[in-house]
Every structure is written in structure tokens, then in C-alpha cells.
Design a protein around this motif. Structure first.
Motif, PDB file in Angstrom:
ATOM      1  N   GLY A  40      -0.568   6.206  -8.106  1.00 19.49           N
ATOM      2  CA  GLY A  40      -0.281   5.178  -9.127  1.00 19.49           C
ATOM      3  C   GLY A  40      -0.981   3.783  -8.636  1.00 19.49           C
ATOM      4  N   GLN A  41      -0.919   3.615  -7.138  1.00 18.00           N
ATOM      5  CA  GLN A  41      -1.372   2.162  -6.829  1.00 18.00           C
ATOM      6  C   GLN A  41      -2.848   2.269  -6.358  1.00 18.00           C
ATOM      7  N   LYS A  42      -3.509   1.216  -5.823  1.00 23.34           N
ATOM      8  CA  LYS A  42      -4.793   1.104  -5.314  1.00 23.34           C
ATOM      9  C   LYS A  42      -5.186   1.996  -4.039  1.00 23.34           C
ATOM     10  N   VAL A  43      -6.293   2.151  -3.940  1.00 22.00           N
ATOM     11  CA  VAL A  43      -6.857   2.630  -2.700  1.00 22.00           C
ATOM     12  C   VAL A  43      -6.787   1.663  -1.635  1.00 22.00           C
ATOM     13  N   GLU A  44      -6.179   1.594  -0.441  1.00 17.76           N
ATOM     14  CA  GLU A  44      -6.112   0.759   0.549  1.00 17.76           C
ATOM     15  C   GLU A  44      -6.505   0.910   1.774  1.00 17.76           C
ATOM     16  N   SER A  58      -5.580  -2.971   8.950  1.00 15.79           N
ATOM     17  CA  SER A  58      -4.789  -3.677   8.068  1.00 15.79           C
ATOM     18  C   SER A  58      -3.408  -3.929   8.675  1.00 15.79           C
ATOM     19  N   GLU A  59      -2.662  -4.860   7.499  1.00 15.33           N
ATOM     20  CA  GLU A  59      -1.223  -4.887   8.095  1.00 15.33           C
ATOM     21  C   GLU A  59      -0.364  -3.893   7.931  1.00 15.33           C
ATOM     22  N   ILE A  60      -0.921  -2.736   7.163  1.00 16.77           N
ATOM     23  CA  ILE A  60      -0.416  -1.587   6.916  1.00 16.77           C
ATOM     24  C   ILE A  60      -0.197  -0.670   8.140  1.00 16.77           C
ATOM     25  N   PHE A  61      -1.249  -0.987   8.902  1.00 17.10           N
ATOM     26  CA  PHE A  61      -1.637  -0.246   9.915  1.00 17.10           C
ATOM     27  C   PHE A  61      -0.700  -0.473  11.424  1.00 17.10           C
ATOM     28  N   ASP A  62       0.530  -0.176  11.300  1.00 15.57           N
ATOM     29  CA  ASP A  62       1.420  -0.680  12.382  1.00 15.57           C
ATOM     30  C   ASP A  62       1.541   0.286  13.595  1.00 15.57           C
ATOM     31  N   ASP A  63       2.441  -0.047  14.309  1.00 18.21           N
ATOM     32  CA  ASP A  63       2.525   0.915  15.690  1.00 18.21           C
ATOM     33  C   ASP A  63       2.875   2.337  15.401  1.00 18.21           C
ATOM     34  N   GLN A  64       3.355   2.704  14.029  1.00 15.36           N
ATOM     35  CA  GLN A  64       3.537   4.008  13.786  1.00 15.36           C
ATOM     36  C   GLN A  64       2.180   4.840  13.651  1.00 15.36           C
ATOM     37  N   PHE A  65       1.150   4.141  13.485  1.00 12.47           N
ATOM     38  CA  PHE A  65      -0.145   4.921  13.097  1.00 12.47           C
ATOM     39  C   PHE A  65      -1.098   4.658  14.377  1.00 12.47           C
ATOM     40  N   SER A  66      -1.561   5.596  14.647  1.00 12.49           N
ATOM     41  CA  SER A  66      -2.752   5.744  15.428  1.00 12.49           C
ATOM     42  C   SER A  66      -3.712   6.449  15.083  1.00 12.49           C
ATOM     43  N   VAL A  67      -5.096   6.128  15.561  1.00 11.59           N
ATOM     44  CA  VAL A  67      -6.169   6.924  15.282  1.00 11.59           C
ATOM     45  C   VAL A  67      -6.918   7.524  16.628  1.00 11.59           C
ATOM     46  N   SER A  87       4.362   8.518   2.115  1.00 15.29           N
ATOM     47  CA  SER A  87       4.005   9.660   0.992  1.00 15.29           C
ATOM     48  C   SER A  87       2.718   8.890   0.293  1.00 15.29           C
ATOM     49  N   ALA A  88       1.361   9.721   0.441  1.00 15.95           N
ATOM     50  CA  ALA A  88       0.232   8.930  -0.397  1.00 15.95           C
ATOM     51  C   ALA A  88      -0.895  10.236  -0.019  1.00 15.95           C
ATOM     52  N   MET A  89      -1.925   9.826  -0.762  1.00 14.55           N
ATOM     53  CA  MET A  89      -3.451  10.400  -0.373  1.00 14.55           C
ATOM     54  C   MET A  89      -4.034   9.458   0.611  1.00 14.55           C
ATOM     55  N   TYR A  90      -4.383  10.308   1.721  1.00 11.45           N
ATOM     56  CA  TYR A  90      -5.166   9.651   2.730  1.00 11.45           C
ATOM     57  C   TYR A  90      -6.378  10.101   2.518  1.00 11.45           C
ATOM     58  N   PHE A  91      -7.371   9.109   2.636  1.00 15.00           N
ATOM     59  CA  PHE A  91      -8.909   9.410   2.441  1.00 15.00           C
ATOM     60  C   PHE A  91      -9.511   8.789   3.785  1.00 15.00           C
ATOM     61  N   CYS A  92     -10.007   9.884   4.366  1.00 15.50           N
ATOM     62  CA  CYS A  92     -11.088   9.386   5.405  1.00 15.50           C
ATOM     63  C   CYS A  92     -12.729   9.238   5.154  1.00 15.50           C
ATOM     64  N   ALA A  93     -13.471   8.238   5.741  1.00 15.31           N
ATOM     65  CA  ALA A  93     -14.737   7.887   5.240  1.00 15.31           C
ATOM     66  C   ALA A  93     -15.458   7.675   6.457  1.00 15.31           C
ATOM     67  N   SER A  94     -16.799   7.874   6.128  1.00 18.18           N
ATOM     68  CA  SER A  94     -17.722   7.404   7.403  1.00 18.18           C
ATOM     69  C   SER A  94     -18.833   6.741   7.002  1.00 18.18           C
ATOM     70  N   SER A  95     -19.501   6.147   7.811  1.00 19.51           N
ATOM     71  CA  SER A  95     -20.519   5.441   7.343  1.00 19.51           C
ATOM     72  C   SER A  95     -21.777   5.319   8.732  1.00 19.51           C
TER      73      SER A  95
ATOM     74  N   ASN B 101     -15.170  -4.558   7.689  1.00 14.11           N
ATOM     75  CA  ASN B 101     -15.852  -3.247   7.242  1.00 14.11           C
ATOM     76  C   ASN B 101     -15.170  -2.813   5.839  1.00 14.11           C
ATOM     77  N   LYS B 102     -14.097  -3.555   5.809  1.00 12.56           N
ATOM     78  CA  LYS B 102     -13.216  -2.701   4.801  1.00 12.56           C
ATOM     79  C   LYS B 102     -13.655  -3.000   3.314  1.00 12.56           C
ATOM     80  N   LEU B 103     -13.366  -1.927   2.568  1.00  9.15           N
ATOM     81  CA  LEU B 103     -13.597  -2.215   1.076  1.00  9.15           C
ATOM     82  C   LEU B 103     -12.237  -2.349   0.384  1.00  9.15           C
ATOM     83  N   ILE B 104     -12.366  -3.350  -0.815  1.00 13.14           N
ATOM     84  CA  ILE B 104     -11.122  -3.424  -1.393  1.00 13.14           C
ATOM     85  C   ILE B 104     -11.587  -2.989  -2.766  1.00 13.14           C
ATOM     86  N   PHE B 105     -10.490  -2.024  -3.039  1.00  6.52           N
ATOM     87  CA  PHE B 105     -10.290  -1.384  -4.337  1.00  6.52           C
ATOM     88  C   PHE B 105      -9.524  -1.912  -5.564  1.00  6.52           C
ATOM     89  N   GLY B 106     -10.214  -1.601  -6.844  1.00  6.69           N
ATOM     90  CA  GLY B 106      -9.492  -1.818  -7.963  1.00  6.69           C
ATOM     91  C   GLY B 106      -8.523  -0.722  -8.170  1.00  6.69           C
TER      92      GLY B 106
END
Lengths: 114, 115
Positions: A40-44, A58-67, A87-95, B101-106
Motif C-alpha cells: 500500500g505504500q510507495k516503491v522506495e 537511503s536512510e532505510i538501509f541501516d546496519d541490518q542490511f547488506s548487499v 515485510s515488503a516486496m523487494y525489487f532488484c534492478a540493474s542498469s 542513481n535512485k528513482l523516486i516513485f509515486g
């Protein structure tokens, strides 16, 4: 047509457990990203990754996260100790080029933390 | 603050009718603008993008969007909707020049198509 793939499609885990979400970006792409969408929220934006290091987070990506890019094809997101609010949908992207030029998204992994 | 607003959470149109989905943005730098579509169980697919030049851009599946700098808008249009267009549509903005690099979404607009 090349595409970004993600596994698993759905993962259920208990609070406090570690989870690893996996992504296979498009093979000639050099820039990798994770985004998430709480129901129900935005893609972040969470994080971008280039040349084996985080280029932006982002500020969401704290010490609990790693890649990590453990090999030439996979790109993973680890959540060390999951919380209910992860709990969320996690999307990976590449460019291929840097920046937001054209990011190709995977189908997402739905993470449910109970 | 940087943000994207999609004022319509849910839109229902009849098949064959025209469609316009609204998007307004607030962005300090020169924006790159995108529309993505997400069908159930699928990833985000790029419909079209605006970087510079002609403010009316054409995309896939018969969609187009018009960039209006004076209104900070990038509305998506289609002259005749097909049942297969039922999906969720996301407007997004990114920074020109590679500053970030980030996209901001609606929050997305869910499109339902009536027969």
C-alpha cells in the motif's frame, strides 16, 4: 529478451531471523539496485551498487542490511535480523549506464516476517 | 523535498475509452521522468521515459506522456484502452546528470478496465 530474475518469489521468516534475497541482474549491466515496497505504500530506493561497493544508500538501509555480489552473476540483499516492519516486496534492478537512465526491474520477492 | 504525486489511487475505464493518468513531481534538479507498469506477479516494466527534447514522448503498448515543466507534470495517456492494460502504473523521477542513481516513485495508480 534479457531480464532480471529474483528468488525466491515469496519468503516467510520469523522475526529475528536472517534472510538473503537473491537477484540475477542482466548480464552486461554494471549497476545494481534494491528497492522495496511495503504493502500500500510507495516503491522506495534502498541501495545502489557498482564496482563491488555501495555507491548510494537511503536512510532505510541501516546496519541490518547488506548487499553483496558473491560471484559474477548474483546480487544479494541480506537482512541480518528481520523485523515485522521489513515485510515488503523487494525489487532488484540493474542498469548498464549509471544514474537512473534505464533501470530494469525483476519481478520481486515478497518477504513476510511473522 | 523530492516527491512524486499520483493523485488517483484507483481508476476504472471502459475498454476502448481514452485514459489519462496524472503525475506531478517536486524535484530540485533537472528531472528524468519515467512511467512503469506492473502487472500482477510481474516486475516493473518501463513504459516510457523523458530525458530532454520533445516534451511528448511515445512509449510501448501505445502509451504516450507529456512533460509540462510549468505544471511539474508528466501525465500518461492512451487513446484507446485494452483489457490487457489493467495493471498498476507508477510514475518515477530521477536526477539528470548522474548526481544520484535512485528513482523516486509515486504511490501508483491501479487501473481497472471494464468490458
Amino acid at each position: 529478451e534479457p531480464e532480471v530474475t529474483q528468488t525466491p518469489s515469496h519468503q516467510v521468516t520469523q522475526m529475528g531471523q536472517e534472510v538473503i534475497l537473491r537477484c540475477v541482474p542482466i548480464s552486461n549491466h554494471l549497476y545494481f539496485y534494491w528497492y522495496r515496497q511495503i504493502l500500500g505504500q510507495k516503491v522506495e530506493f534502498l541501495v545502489s551498487f557498482y564496482n563491488n561497493e555501495i555507491s548510494e544508500k537511503s536512510e532505510i538501509f541501516d546496519d541490518q542490511f547488506s548487499v553483496e555480489r558473491p560471484d559474477g552473476s548474483n546480487f544479494t540483499l541480506k537482512i541480518r535480523s528481520t523485523k515485522l516492519e521489513d515485510s515488503a516486496m523487494y525489487f532488484c534492478a540493474s542498469s548498464e549506464p549509471p544514474g537512473p537512465g534505464e533501470q530494469y526491474f525483476g519481478p520481486g520477492t515478497r518477504l513476510t516476517v511473522t | 523535498a523530492q516527491s512524486v504525486t499520483q493523485p488517483d489511487i484507483h481508476i476504472t475505464v471502459s475498454e476502448g475509452a481514452s485514459l489519462e493518468l496524472r503525475c506531478n513531481y517536486s524535484y530540485g534538479a533537472t528531472p528524468y521522468l519515467f512511467w512503469y507498469v506492473q502487472s500482477p506477479g510481474q516486475g516493473l516494466q518501463l513504459l516510457l521515459k523523458y530525458f530532454s527534447g520533445d516534451t511528448l514522448v511515445q512509449g510501448i503498448k501505445g502509451f504516450e506522456a507529456e512533460f509540462k515543466r510549468s505544471q511539474s507534470s508528466f501525465n500518461l495517456r492512451k487513446p484507446s484502452v485494452h483489457w490487457s492494460d489493467a495493471a498498476e502504473y507508477f510514475c518515477a523521477v530521477g536526477a539528470a546528470g548522474g548526481a544520484t542513481n535512485k528513482l523516486i516513485f509515486g504511490t501508483g495508480t491501479l487501473l481497472a478496465v471494464q468490458p
